[in-house]
Design an enzyme around this catalytic site. Structure first.
Site, PDB file in Angstrom:
ATOM      1  N   THR A 111       0.825  -1.219   0.000  1.00 43.84           N
ATOM      2  CA  THR A 111       0.000   0.000   0.000  1.00 43.84           C
ATOM      3  C   THR A 111       0.849   1.254   0.000  1.00 43.84           C
ATOM      4  O   THR A 111       0.542   2.229  -0.702  1.00 43.84           O
ATOM      5  CB  THR A 111      -0.929  -0.005   1.230  1.00 43.84           C
ATOM      6  OG1 THR A 111      -1.804  -1.131   1.144  1.00 43.84           O
ATOM      7  CG2 THR A 111      -1.740   1.273   1.316  1.00 43.84           C
ATOM      8  N   HIS A 117      -5.887  14.897  -6.570  1.00 41.43           N
ATOM      9  CA  HIS A 117      -5.671  14.258  -5.272  1.00 41.43           C
ATOM     10  C   HIS A 117      -5.089  12.860  -5.471  1.00 41.43           C
ATOM     11  O   HIS A 117      -5.525  12.123  -6.372  1.00 41.43           O
ATOM     12  CB  HIS A 117      -7.008  14.168  -4.513  1.00 41.43           C
ATOM     13  CG  HIS A 117      -6.865  13.754  -3.084  1.00 41.43           C
ATOM     14  ND1 HIS A 117      -6.768  12.425  -2.690  1.00 41.43           N
ATOM     15  CD2 HIS A 117      -6.799  14.498  -1.949  1.00 41.43           C
ATOM     16  CE1 HIS A 117      -6.651  12.374  -1.379  1.00 41.43           C
ATOM     17  NE2 HIS A 117      -6.683  13.617  -0.894  1.00 41.43           N
ATOM     18  N   ASN A 151      -4.647  -3.315  -3.307  1.00 42.29           N
ATOM     19  CA  ASN A 151      -4.758  -4.774  -3.312  1.00 42.29           C
ATOM     20  C   ASN A 151      -4.895  -5.363  -4.706  1.00 42.29           C
ATOM     21  O   ASN A 151      -4.586  -6.543  -4.908  1.00 42.29           O
ATOM     22  CB  ASN A 151      -5.948  -5.207  -2.447  1.00 42.29           C
ATOM     23  CG  ASN A 151      -5.746  -4.858  -0.992  1.00 42.29           C
ATOM     24  OD1 ASN A 151      -4.670  -4.407  -0.601  1.00 42.29           O
ATOM     25  ND2 ASN A 151      -6.773  -5.056  -0.187  1.00 42.29           N
ATOM     26  N   HIS A 190      29.075 -40.943 -13.069  1.00 41.54           N
ATOM     27  CA  HIS A 190      29.552 -41.089 -11.688  1.00 41.54           C
ATOM     28  C   HIS A 190      30.941 -40.476 -11.505  1.00 41.54           C
ATOM     29  O   HIS A 190      31.693 -40.877 -10.606  1.00 41.54           O
ATOM     30  CB  HIS A 190      29.598 -42.564 -11.269  1.00 41.54           C
ATOM     31  CG  HIS A 190      28.314 -43.295 -11.435  1.00 41.54           C
ATOM     32  ND1 HIS A 190      27.372 -43.390 -10.441  1.00 41.54           N
ATOM     33  CD2 HIS A 190      27.796 -43.969 -12.501  1.00 41.54           C
ATOM     34  CE1 HIS A 190      26.333 -44.096 -10.870  1.00 41.54           C
ATOM     35  NE2 HIS A 190      26.564 -44.442 -12.121  1.00 41.54           N
ATOM     36  N   SER A 226      45.108 -15.437  -8.933  1.00 35.55           N
ATOM     37  CA  SER A 226      45.607 -15.575  -7.568  1.00 35.55           C
ATOM     38  C   SER A 226      46.454 -14.382  -7.195  1.00 35.55           C
ATOM     39  O   SER A 226      47.177 -13.831  -8.025  1.00 35.55           O
ATOM     40  CB  SER A 226      46.438 -16.859  -7.422  1.00 35.55           C
ATOM     41  OG  SER A 226      47.054 -16.927  -6.147  1.00 35.55           O
ATOM     42  N   LYS A 254      48.449 -18.126 -12.385  1.00 32.69           N
ATOM     43  CA  LYS A 254      47.250 -18.935 -12.174  1.00 32.69           C
ATOM     44  C   LYS A 254      46.039 -18.254 -12.797  1.00 32.69           C
ATOM     45  O   LYS A 254      45.838 -17.051 -12.645  1.00 32.69           O
ATOM     46  CB  LYS A 254      47.009 -19.152 -10.682  1.00 32.69           C
ATOM     47  CG  LYS A 254      45.994 -20.257 -10.363  1.00 32.69           C
ATOM     48  CD  LYS A 254      45.962 -20.530  -8.863  1.00 32.69           C
ATOM     49  CE  LYS A 254      45.197 -21.791  -8.523  1.00 32.69           C
ATOM     50  NZ  LYS A 254      43.782 -21.709  -8.896  1.00 32.69           N
ATOM     51  N   VAL A 255      45.238 -19.036 -13.510  1.00 31.07           N
ATOM     52  CA  VAL A 255      43.997 -18.536 -14.119  1.00 31.07           C
ATOM     53  C   VAL A 255      42.851 -19.405 -13.633  1.00 31.07           C
ATOM     54  O   VAL A 255      42.929 -20.640 -13.695  1.00 31.07           O
ATOM     55  CB  VAL A 255      44.082 -18.553 -15.656  1.00 31.07           C
ATOM     56  CG1 VAL A 255      42.766 -18.078 -16.259  1.00 31.07           C
ATOM     57  CG2 VAL A 255      45.234 -17.676 -16.134  1.00 31.07           C
ATOM     58  N   ASN A 256      41.799 -18.787 -13.144  1.00 29.00           N
ATOM     59  CA  ASN A 256      40.682 -19.517 -12.557  1.00 29.00           C
ATOM     60  C   ASN A 256      39.423 -19.416 -13.417  1.00 29.00           C
ATOM     61  O   ASN A 256      39.271 -18.466 -14.196  1.00 29.00           O
ATOM     62  CB  ASN A 256      40.386 -18.983 -11.153  1.00 29.00           C
ATOM     63  CG  ASN A 256      41.508 -19.278 -10.185  1.00 29.00           C
ATOM     64  OD1 ASN A 256      42.215 -20.264 -10.330  1.00 29.00           O
ATOM     65  ND2 ASN A 256      41.680 -18.415  -9.198  1.00 29.00           N
TER      66      ASN A 256
END
Length: 456
Positions: free
Chosen positions: A99, A124, A136, A183, A313, A319-321
């Site tokens: 509201t 108004h 609502n 798996h 890092s 280092k490459v992530n």
């Protein structure tokens, strides 16, 4: 701070002169200092579309003066055009019907409309801007408008872009044979193209799932007013509203078949969130596969090479992530969490009104935005630049023990198992093991075990 006096049914309250909102907005701003999450601007802009159309319909029905309709629509369009964003300060954690946000819209629009008219207090907030409406029915209508626009403008384009890139990669990699895995263990061969085509299909099905939900999102509560009976809403309002809104936004909105259901439940948005939840599950699988396949570069699977976008890092040079995959999976966690909150909130429709509306739409819009942004980032900064490590693919397929599956029809499952175990134990090839055990000649093995013939 320079202030002016605003009034509502509870009395007078001071509002900063530079702000366009009124007394009810100011009371909410002061009373609900909870968190920092403001009501999403996407919802505010959707609400402004609603207020513009409502004014036009009320004008067509002879209930608003033409000059007032013009002033209200000009003010509402300023909101749509993002010119008044600073005048919507309320947080998500407010009244559960929304509201106060509805009144925030009504007050800002009335204030600006009166400025355009050059008349003080002519229009108004309740009597004119909110005419034939209730919070609502208006708030859930704005929720549906915002969700529909976000899906069409943000999510669908991003998903189709991602699907296109994945299909291109599937074609590029269709000739590259690799070890399949079940798996997390070696399995019979597939192609890298088949793996990427699977990802493209997941995205395509995600689009289809969301599309199948959208007809319920296009169904609007507008016209139900306070409890679903439509009290104070004139005949023909809801139909004209939906028609004009559809023409304005280019989407097939329609009045809800049951306005009581539209106010007291948000099942359609819970359903949409559920489809986003499925998409998050799909993205989690895709992103995790990509970072597994690209793991290494020397001590992992290393079957694909990921783009090098930034150092990985602060202590390990060079280092490459898989940063894009990590960002994507974090987004998936957030979307799944959002769906849990939406599910709980959607279940709380007590009698004629659900009063968990703000948290539902806040979480839903965040999920849509995050999924759209993450899929674009993942597509452009990761998927687009992936290349195949053909040397590693070939080395792995040559060493795979599960090629022995091709021998099942020739020497039987049990002998084939002995071949695989012998090769593993003695660290020799499958061919050498089959010959050593006396099950077949080298020539017969070569004729039977052809990875290209095992791809389906």
């Amino acid at each position: 701070m320079n202030t002016r006096i605003e009034k509502d049914t509870m009395g007078e309250i001071e509002v900063e002169v530079s702000r366009f909102w009124g007394a009810q907005t100011e009371r909410s701003r002061r009373n609900f200092k909870i968190g920092g999450e403001r009501m999403p601007l996407a919802l505010i802009h959707a609400f402004a579309h609603l207020k513009c159309i409502a004014a036009e319909v009320n004008g067509d029905l002879g209930r608003l003066k033409p000059a007032w309709v013009d002033a209200i629509t000009v003010a509402a369009n300023e909101i749509v055009e993002e010119k008044l964003d600073d005048h919507f300060p309320l947080v998500v954690w407010q009244t559960g019907s929304g509201t106060q946000t509805n009144m925030n819209l009504n007050e800002v629009i009335a204030y600006r409309a009166n400025m355009h008219l050059g008349e003080e207090n002519a229009i108004h907030p309740n009597d004119h801007v909110n005419m034939a409406q209730s919070s609502n029915d208006s708030f859930p209508t704005a929720m549906h408008i915002a969700a529909a626009l976000a899906v069409h403008k943000q999510l669908f384009p991003a998903l189709k872009h991602m699907q296109s890139i994945l299909m291109t990669k599937a074609k590029e990699f269709e000739h590259l044979i690799k070890v399949g895995r079940t798996h997390l263990q070696d399995a019979t061969p597939v192609t890298l193209g088949q793996e990427f085509n699977c990802y493209a299909t997941q995205v395509r099905l995600g689009i289809e799932r969301i599309e199948s939900t959208m007809p319920r999102v296009y169904s609007l509560a507008q016209g139900g007013t306070a409890v679903g009976t439509g009290l104070n809403c004139p005949k023909g309002f809801k139909e004209a509203f939906a028609e004009k809104l559809s023409a304005r936004l280019g989407l097939p909105f329609k009045p809800a078949d049951d306005l009581f259901e539209a106010l007291s439940t948000h099942d359609a948005l819970v359903e949409l969130s559920g489809q986003l939840n499925v998409l998050a599950a799909s993205f989690m699988k895709i992103a995790n596969d990509i970072r597994w396949l690209g793991s290494g570069p020397r001590c992992g699977l290393g079957e694909i090479l990921l783009p090098e976008n930034e150092p990985g890092s602060s202590i390990m040079p060079g280092k490459v992530n898989p940063t894009q995959a990590e960002a994507m999976t974090m987004v998936c966690c957030q979307v799944i969490g959002n769906h849990t909150a939406i599910t709980m909130a959607g279940s709380q429709g007590h009698f004629q009104l659900n009063v968990f509306k703000p948290v539902i739409i806040r979480n839903l819009l965040q999920s849509i935005t995050l999924l759209a942004d993450a899929s674009m980032s993942f597509s452009d900064n990761c998927l687009q630049g992936i290349t195949a490590n053909e040397t590693q693919l070939q080395e792995n397929i040559n060493r795979s023990l599960m090629l022995v599956t091709a021998l099942n029809p020739i020497i039987g499952y049990e002998k084939a198992a002995k071949v695989a175990k012998c090769a593993l134990k003695d660290n020799i090839s499958l061919k050498e093991a089959a010959v050593k055990l006396g099950y077949m000649t080298a020539e017969a093995f070569d004729a039977a075990v052809v990875p290209e013939h095992m791809l389906g």
